[in-house]
Design a protein around this motif. Structure first.
Motif, PDB file in Angstrom:
ATOM      1  N   SER A  95      55.142  25.788  42.410  1.00  0.00           N
ATOM      2  CA  SER A  95      54.202  26.390  43.356  1.00  0.00           C
ATOM      3  C   SER A  95      53.295  27.371  42.627  1.00  0.00           C
ATOM      4  O   SER A  95      53.628  27.890  41.566  1.00  0.00           O
ATOM      5  CB  SER A  95      54.957  27.108  44.474  1.00  0.00           C
ATOM      6  N   LEU A  96      52.155  27.632  43.240  1.00  0.00           N
ATOM      7  CA  LEU A  96      51.175  28.529  42.645  1.00  0.00           C
ATOM      8  C   LEU A  96      51.481  29.994  42.949  1.00  0.00           C
ATOM      9  O   LEU A  96      50.860  30.878  42.360  1.00  0.00           O
ATOM     10  CB  LEU A  96      49.770  28.176  43.137  1.00  0.00           C
ATOM     11  N   SER A  97      52.409  30.250  43.875  1.00  0.00           N
ATOM     12  CA  SER A  97      52.757  31.632  44.192  1.00  0.00           C
ATOM     13  C   SER A  97      54.145  31.661  44.816  1.00  0.00           C
ATOM     14  O   SER A  97      54.657  30.636  45.280  1.00  0.00           O
ATOM     15  CB  SER A  97      51.740  32.256  45.158  1.00  0.00           C
ATOM     16  N   LYS A  98      54.746  32.842  44.841  1.00  0.00           N
ATOM     17  CA  LYS A  98      56.048  33.030  45.476  1.00  0.00           C
ATOM     18  C   LYS A  98      56.279  34.520  45.666  1.00  0.00           C
ATOM     19  O   LYS A  98      55.577  35.353  45.073  1.00  0.00           O
ATOM     20  CB  LYS A  98      57.174  32.434  44.629  1.00  0.00           C
ATOM     21  N   THR A  99      57.242  34.850  46.524  1.00  0.00           N
ATOM     22  CA  THR A  99      57.719  36.222  46.634  1.00  0.00           C
ATOM     23  C   THR A  99      59.123  36.275  46.037  1.00  0.00           C
ATOM     24  O   THR A  99      59.673  35.263  45.583  1.00  0.00           O
ATOM     25  CB  THR A  99      57.780  36.687  48.099  1.00  0.00           C
ATOM     26  N   ALA A 100      59.708  37.455  46.060  1.00  0.00           N
ATOM     27  CA  ALA A 100      61.070  37.601  45.556  1.00  0.00           C
ATOM     28  C   ALA A 100      62.071  36.830  46.405  1.00  0.00           C
ATOM     29  O   ALA A 100      63.156  36.505  45.933  1.00  0.00           O
ATOM     30  CB  ALA A 100      61.451  39.079  45.529  1.00  0.00           C
ATOM     31  N   LEU A 101      61.724  36.535  47.638  1.00  0.00           N
ATOM     32  CA  LEU A 101      62.641  35.826  48.524  1.00  0.00           C
ATOM     33  C   LEU A 101      62.629  34.327  48.291  1.00  0.00           C
ATOM     34  O   LEU A 101      63.612  33.649  48.584  1.00  0.00           O
ATOM     35  CB  LEU A 101      62.278  36.108  49.988  1.00  0.00           C
ATOM     36  N   HIS A 102      61.536  33.798  47.777  1.00  0.00           N
ATOM     37  CA  HIS A 102      61.365  32.348  47.709  1.00  0.00           C
ATOM     38  C   HIS A 102      62.004  31.758  46.453  1.00  0.00           C
ATOM     39  O   HIS A 102      62.126  32.432  45.419  1.00  0.00           O
ATOM     40  CB  HIS A 102      59.884  31.989  47.756  1.00  0.00           C
ATOM     41  N   ALA A 103      62.389  30.485  46.566  1.00  0.00           N
ATOM     42  CA  ALA A 103      63.066  29.788  45.475  1.00  0.00           C
ATOM     43  C   ALA A 103      62.144  28.804  44.766  1.00  0.00           C
ATOM     44  O   ALA A 103      62.616  27.950  44.014  1.00  0.00           O
ATOM     45  CB  ALA A 103      64.293  29.058  46.010  1.00  0.00           C
ATOM     46  N   ASP A 104      60.846  28.894  44.978  1.00  0.00           N
ATOM     47  CA  ASP A 104      59.902  28.003  44.303  1.00  0.00           C
ATOM     48  C   ASP A 104      59.900  28.268  42.796  1.00  0.00           C
ATOM     49  O   ASP A 104      60.220  29.363  42.329  1.00  0.00           O
ATOM     50  CB  ASP A 104      58.489  28.231  44.844  1.00  0.00           C
ATOM     51  N   ILE A 105      59.500  27.250  42.044  1.00  0.00           N
ATOM     52  CA  ILE A 105      59.306  27.391  40.598  1.00  0.00           C
ATOM     53  C   ILE A 105      57.854  27.788  40.374  1.00  0.00           C
ATOM     54  O   ILE A 105      56.939  27.073  40.767  1.00  0.00           O
ATOM     55  CB  ILE A 105      59.627  26.070  39.878  1.00  0.00           C
ATOM     56  N   LEU A 106      57.650  28.927  39.752  1.00  0.00           N
ATOM     57  CA  LEU A 106      56.306  29.499  39.657  1.00  0.00           C
ATOM     58  C   LEU A 106      55.494  28.833  38.556  1.00  0.00           C
ATOM     59  O   LEU A 106      55.933  28.718  37.409  1.00  0.00           O
ATOM     60  CB  LEU A 106      56.419  31.003  39.393  1.00  0.00           C
ATOM     61  N   GLY A 107      54.287  28.395  38.924  1.00  0.00           N
ATOM     62  CA  GLY A 107      53.343  27.842  37.964  1.00  0.00           C
ATOM     63  C   GLY A 107      52.195  28.812  37.725  1.00  0.00           C
ATOM     64  O   GLY A 107      52.297  30.011  37.996  1.00  0.00           O
ATOM     65  N   ILE A 108      51.076  28.292  37.229  1.00  0.00           N
ATOM     66  CA  ILE A 108      49.917  29.135  36.911  1.00  0.00           C
ATOM     67  C   ILE A 108      48.683  28.597  37.605  1.00  0.00           C
ATOM     68  O   ILE A 108      48.187  27.518  37.256  1.00  0.00           O
ATOM     69  CB  ILE A 108      49.652  29.193  35.393  1.00  0.00           C
ATOM     70  N   PRO A 109      48.145  29.302  38.584  1.00  0.00           N
ATOM     71  CA  PRO A 109      46.833  28.938  39.129  1.00  0.00           C
ATOM     72  C   PRO A 109      45.743  29.443  38.192  1.00  0.00           C
ATOM     73  O   PRO A 109      45.861  30.528  37.610  1.00  0.00           O
ATOM     74  CB  PRO A 109      46.805  29.690  40.466  1.00  0.00           C
ATOM     75  N   THR A 110      44.701  28.681  38.046  1.00  0.00           N
ATOM     76  CA  THR A 110      43.652  29.069  37.100  1.00  0.00           C
ATOM     77  C   THR A 110      42.301  29.331  37.755  1.00  0.00           C
ATOM     78  O   THR A 110      41.336  29.668  37.051  1.00  0.00           O
ATOM     79  CB  THR A 110      43.466  27.963  36.034  1.00  0.00           C
ATOM     80  N   GLU A 111      42.191  29.178  39.081  1.00  0.00           N
ATOM     81  CA  GLU A 111      40.900  29.440  39.704  1.00  0.00           C
ATOM     82  C   GLU A 111      40.497  30.905  39.531  1.00  0.00           C
ATOM     83  O   GLU A 111      41.326  31.802  39.538  1.00  0.00           O
ATOM     84  CB  GLU A 111      40.891  29.058  41.184  1.00  0.00           C
ATOM     85  N   GLN A 112      39.221  31.107  39.337  1.00  0.00           N
ATOM     86  CA  GLN A 112      38.578  32.403  39.119  1.00  0.00           C
ATOM     87  C   GLN A 112      38.930  33.008  37.761  1.00  0.00           C
ATOM     88  O   GLN A 112      38.587  34.167  37.500  1.00  0.00           O
ATOM     89  CB  GLN A 112      38.899  33.398  40.245  1.00  0.00           C
ATOM     90  N   TRP A 113      39.617  32.256  36.901  1.00  0.00           N
ATOM     91  CA  TRP A 113      39.835  32.758  35.542  1.00  0.00           C
ATOM     92  C   TRP A 113      38.506  32.729  34.794  1.00  0.00           C
ATOM     93  O   TRP A 113      37.730  31.784  34.915  1.00  0.00           O
ATOM     94  CB  TRP A 113      40.855  31.885  34.817  1.00  0.00           C
ATOM     95  N   VAL A 114      38.227  33.786  34.036  1.00  0.00           N
ATOM     96  CA  VAL A 114      36.946  33.888  33.327  1.00  0.00           C
ATOM     97  C   VAL A 114      37.174  34.346  31.894  1.00  0.00           C
ATOM     98  O   VAL A 114      38.167  35.013  31.584  1.00  0.00           O
ATOM     99  CB  VAL A 114      35.989  34.878  34.028  1.00  0.00           C
ATOM    100  N   GLU A 115      36.257  33.972  31.044  1.00  0.00           N
ATOM    101  CA  GLU A 115      36.223  34.518  29.679  1.00  0.00           C
ATOM    102  C   GLU A 115      35.626  35.924  29.742  1.00  0.00           C
ATOM    103  O   GLU A 115      34.651  36.160  30.459  1.00  0.00           O
ATOM    104  CB  GLU A 115      35.354  33.635  28.775  1.00  0.00           C
ATOM    105  N   PRO A 116      36.204  36.874  29.002  1.00  0.00           N
ATOM    106  CA  PRO A 116      35.644  38.229  29.016  1.00  0.00           C
ATOM    107  C   PRO A 116      34.205  38.246  28.505  1.00  0.00           C
ATOM    108  O   PRO A 116      33.878  37.588  27.510  1.00  0.00           O
ATOM    109  CB  PRO A 116      36.568  39.006  28.073  1.00  0.00           C
ATOM    110  N   GLY A 117      33.342  38.962  29.209  1.00  0.00           N
ATOM    111  CA  GLY A 117      31.950  39.107  28.799  1.00  0.00           C
ATOM    112  C   GLY A 117      31.602  40.570  28.595  1.00  0.00           C
ATOM    113  O   GLY A 117      32.449  41.459  28.744  1.00  0.00           O
ATOM    114  N   PRO A 118      30.358  40.865  28.244  1.00  0.00           N
ATOM    115  CA  PRO A 118      29.941  42.262  28.036  1.00  0.00           C
ATOM    116  C   PRO A 118      29.968  43.042  29.348  1.00  0.00           C
ATOM    117  O   PRO A 118      29.613  42.514  30.412  1.00  0.00           O
ATOM    118  CB  PRO A 118      28.519  42.128  27.477  1.00  0.00           C
ATOM    119  N   VAL A 119      30.394  44.301  29.257  1.00  0.00           N
ATOM    120  CA  VAL A 119      30.453  45.181  30.434  1.00  0.00           C
ATOM    121  C   VAL A 119      29.964  46.564  30.032  1.00  0.00           C
ATOM    122  O   VAL A 119      30.004  46.934  28.857  1.00  0.00           O
ATOM    123  CB  VAL A 119      31.886  45.280  30.995  1.00  0.00           C
ATOM    124  N   PRO A 120      29.489  47.355  30.991  1.00  0.00           N
ATOM    125  CA  PRO A 120      29.059  48.722  30.664  1.00  0.00           C
ATOM    126  C   PRO A 120      30.255  49.582  30.233  1.00  0.00           C
ATOM    127  O   PRO A 120      31.385  49.376  30.689  1.00  0.00           O
ATOM    128  CB  PRO A 120      28.470  49.238  31.988  1.00  0.00           C
TER     129      PRO A 120
END
Length: 697
Positions: free
Chosen positions: A429-454
């Protein structure tokens, strides 16, 4: 009650032994001596009476009367010494009794200390996470921190502030602001974690065996080569994988494969197949009707394609939903995790009607289970009272819902839910709480490469920013949706009732926190400090019962979008869970702002990031929000705020995202997870163990 009792002859004899040339004891004294020795035994008492009668006879020589005595049968016996020898025997006997008594007390004290100092068993102790397996703490560094004293009941201390289950309760009489201690302690923990990591394959294998008490999976050397080649940091911190998979090892591979096949046919999952180093996907749902139905399978393929040629052939089923699906009762989970490998597999089929409700995922001694039984959950507010203020110290412990029943009324994923307990389902699963027995994976949506910032000093906006939709749950009149996390945040920071609140002074000063605390207007602080509102229009709400209209009326919504460049001008940004995890956290960390995060969702990186070093954790009720802002944000009325400390945490968060949240880091996590996955489903699991040899280095 013993004050008027005559002192015994034995006590008198112990005080001082008479010299050998003293007169012999009188008949009365000898009578008292015998009675003291025999008064508890009727047989002995009768013998003493007979002895007394003989002693009183005037025809019995005095020396004979002292040296002769009767045993329990009444037979006359001859003593082996004179009166001085008798007294010496008594003194020696009494001394040995005292020594043995002292040793007994000392031994009991040492045993108590050992029990208190013993590490908590994460299997049997309900203070731990519901899905926590048995692991060993690291022994490479001294884990005993100078200001952190752990106890078996979950209590700890930091300076003169006390903590229970990850929450630091403020001591109003302290002169030290707790956030200073939290930042200092977080840095210590992070430095220790970084310093103890494995440097060679052998060290990594040894550390794996020590933590999990089993061999690494086959292909571990290939995984290690990838870690070294791509400079993946913290190569030992993959406990989340073991936590997730531990219950499954008690289920036979044959049964797991059947459940895997069933799960692959679900309309809520997609399947990855790895064969000959190639990855393909398939799913039974209509991708046009399922949000991210096409993107999410492709994201997972992208993660593992670089290492697929190192993986054995396997089938993987992944949930396409945001939210977790699997729950185990505490009793069932304990049976699975605590099974001895020599005992064989467990028949883990569970009647779905057996128990319902999230509290059953906790032990019956836990706060959540008992709160559910009493139908009463106590909540504390730190907005108006110094002695009720608290902060998140240990985020992982705070996310343990079993110990924090208040979270059941503060998060949309939990509010009003009454799901059934089941059996372990091998779905990632892409998410879980401490109560859940799902196997946690990695969602990648909205992941970005770091760019210049002030840079921090050039940022022009020092208000606290949050924008987002009102996701968190489905809103209708049957649930208390006003308590959900996003509605609570927007309501708290836009309305003024109750108008006044108390904030702690950042100091430093010599006065106590309660003496230096300030009473301020919440309306004024919201106007001065907060820029928080919903965007667009109400979502996930029932239009027929008026819920959508009510949300639109009671909460502020804005149609004005903030551009990326405008968002980078904010120094302080909040991140809060939505329907499940917050997908924007990576993007926010790379922005260089100070990120304040409120969550109950552990993620793949949770063991690899440090709260109070890379970001600031917030409680889900946000009662600590104003104190956090007061500590870091300078103003005319608050010139002592820690602007430099805020800048340091913001910079550390951006650096961490750039070095610990790369594509390579996510691939390394999934690489290791899928090696474990292959062993779990193998018909002969022992054949999938990795065996180290020196020529592998």
């Amino acid at each position: 009650m013993f004050g008027g009792r005559r002192q015994s002859l034995t006590a008198l004899l112990e005080e001082a032994a008479p010299p050998r040339n003293l007169p012999l004891l009188s008949a009365d004294e000898k009578h008292r001596l015998q009675l003291e020795k025999y008064h508890r035994d009727p047989v002995k008492a009768a013998a003493a009476v007979r002895l007394n009668e003989r002693l009183r006879s005037p025809n019995t020589p005095s020396q004979q009367r002292f040296d002769d005595f009767e045993d329990d049968s009444g037979k006359l016996k001859r003593s082996r010494g004179g009166p001085a020898y008798q007294l010496l025997q008594l003194r020696i006997l009494r001394s040995w009794r005292r020594i043995l008594s002292i040793l007994g007390v000392a031994g009991t004290f040492v045993l108590i200390l050992q029990i208190l100092a013993a590490p908590v068993d994460p299997i049997t102790d309900w203070n731990q996470w519901p899905q926590e397996p048995r692991t060993e703490p690291s022994t490479r560094v001294n884990r005993k921190l100078s200001q952190k004293l752990r106890a078996r009941d979950g209590a700890t201390s930091l300076g003169d502030h006390k903590s229970t289950y990850g929450i630091l309760d403020v001591n109003p009489d302290s002169s030290v602001h707790p956030i200073r201690l939290l930042v200092e302690e977080g840095q210590k923990q992070w430095d220790e974690k970084v310093a103890k990591q494995s440097k060679t394959l052998k060290e990594a294998v040894d550390e794996y065996k020590r933590r999990y008490r089993q061999n690494p999976p086959k292909g571990f050397d290939k995984w290690w080569s990838y870690v070294v080649e791509h400079n993946v940091p913290l190569p030992d911190e993959y406990d989340q994988i073991y936590r997730d998979l531990a219950p499954f090892y008690s289920v036979s591979p044959g049964k797991l494969n059947k459940r895997l096949e069933e799960a692959s046919k679900s309309l809520r999952t997609f399947t990855l197949k790895i064969a000959g180093g190639r990855v393909t996907t398939q799913h039974a749902y209509d991708s046009k009707k399922v949000e991210s139905g096409e993107q999410r399978p492709q994201h997972q393929v992208d993660l593992i394609e670089p290492i697929a040629h190192h993986l054995p052939d396997m089938t993987i089923v992944i949930s396409v939903s945001d939210t977790p699906q699997s729950l185990l009762s505490w009793q069932h989970r304990s049976e699975l995790v605590n099974r001895d490998k020599q005992e064989g597999f467990i028949d883990d089929d569970v009647d779905p009607d057996a128990v319902n409700g999230l509290p059953w995922a906790c032990p019956i001694s836990s706060s959540l289970f008992n709160a559910a039984r009493r139908s009463k959950i106590s909540q504390r507010s730190g907005l108006a009272h110094v002695d009720k203020k608290s902060f998140v110290w240990d985020l992982r412990e705070y996310m343990n819902i079993c110990n924090h029943p208040e979270l059941m009324e503060q998060h949309g994923l939990l509010i009003g839910k009454n799901p059934p307990m089941g059996s372990p389902i091998p779905v990632i699963s892409l998410s879980k709480t401490a109560l859940h027995a799902d196997i946690l994976g990695i969602p990648t949506e909205q992941w970005v490469e770091p760019g210049p910032v002030p840079v921090w000093e050039d940022r022009k906006n020092d208000k606290v920013l949050w924008r987002g939709s009102n996701t968190a749950m489905h809103y209708d009149t049957t649930v208390a949706f006003g308590d959900s996390q996003r509605l609570r945040l927007v309501n708290l920071t836009n309305h003024g009732a109750p108008d006044s609140l108390v904030t702690l002074s950042p100091g430093p000063n010599r006065k106590s926190l309660k003496e230096t605390a300030s009473t301020v207007s919440r309306s004024a602080l919201n106007e001065e400090q907060m820029d928080i509102t919903f965007t667009g229009r109400p979502l996930q709400c029932d239009k027929t019962d008026g819920t959508c209209e009510k949300i639109a009326r009671d909460y502020p919504f804005s149609n004005k979008r903030i551009t990326h460049d405008e968002a980078l001008q904010f120094k302080y940004v909040i991140d809060v869970d939505g329907n499940a995890w917050s997908a924007r956290f990576n993007r926010l960390l790379t922005s260089g702002s100070l990120i304040m995060k409120a969550t109950i969702m552990p993620e793949w990186y949770s063991d690899r990031i440090q709260p109070w070093v890379h970001f600031v954790p917030l409680k889900m009720d946000f009662t600590d929000l104003y104190d956090v802002v007061a500590f870091f944000r300078p103003s005319e009325s608050n010139p002592n705020a820690e602007d430099k400390m805020a800048s340091k945490i913001a910079s550390a968060g951006r650096e961490w995202a750039s070095t610990h949240w790369r594509k390579e880091d996510m691939t390394a996590y999934m690489f290791r997870l899928y090696l474990e996955w292959a062993r779990l489903f193998a018909a002969n699991r022992n054949s999938m163990d990795f065996v180290y040899s020196a020529d592998m280095e």
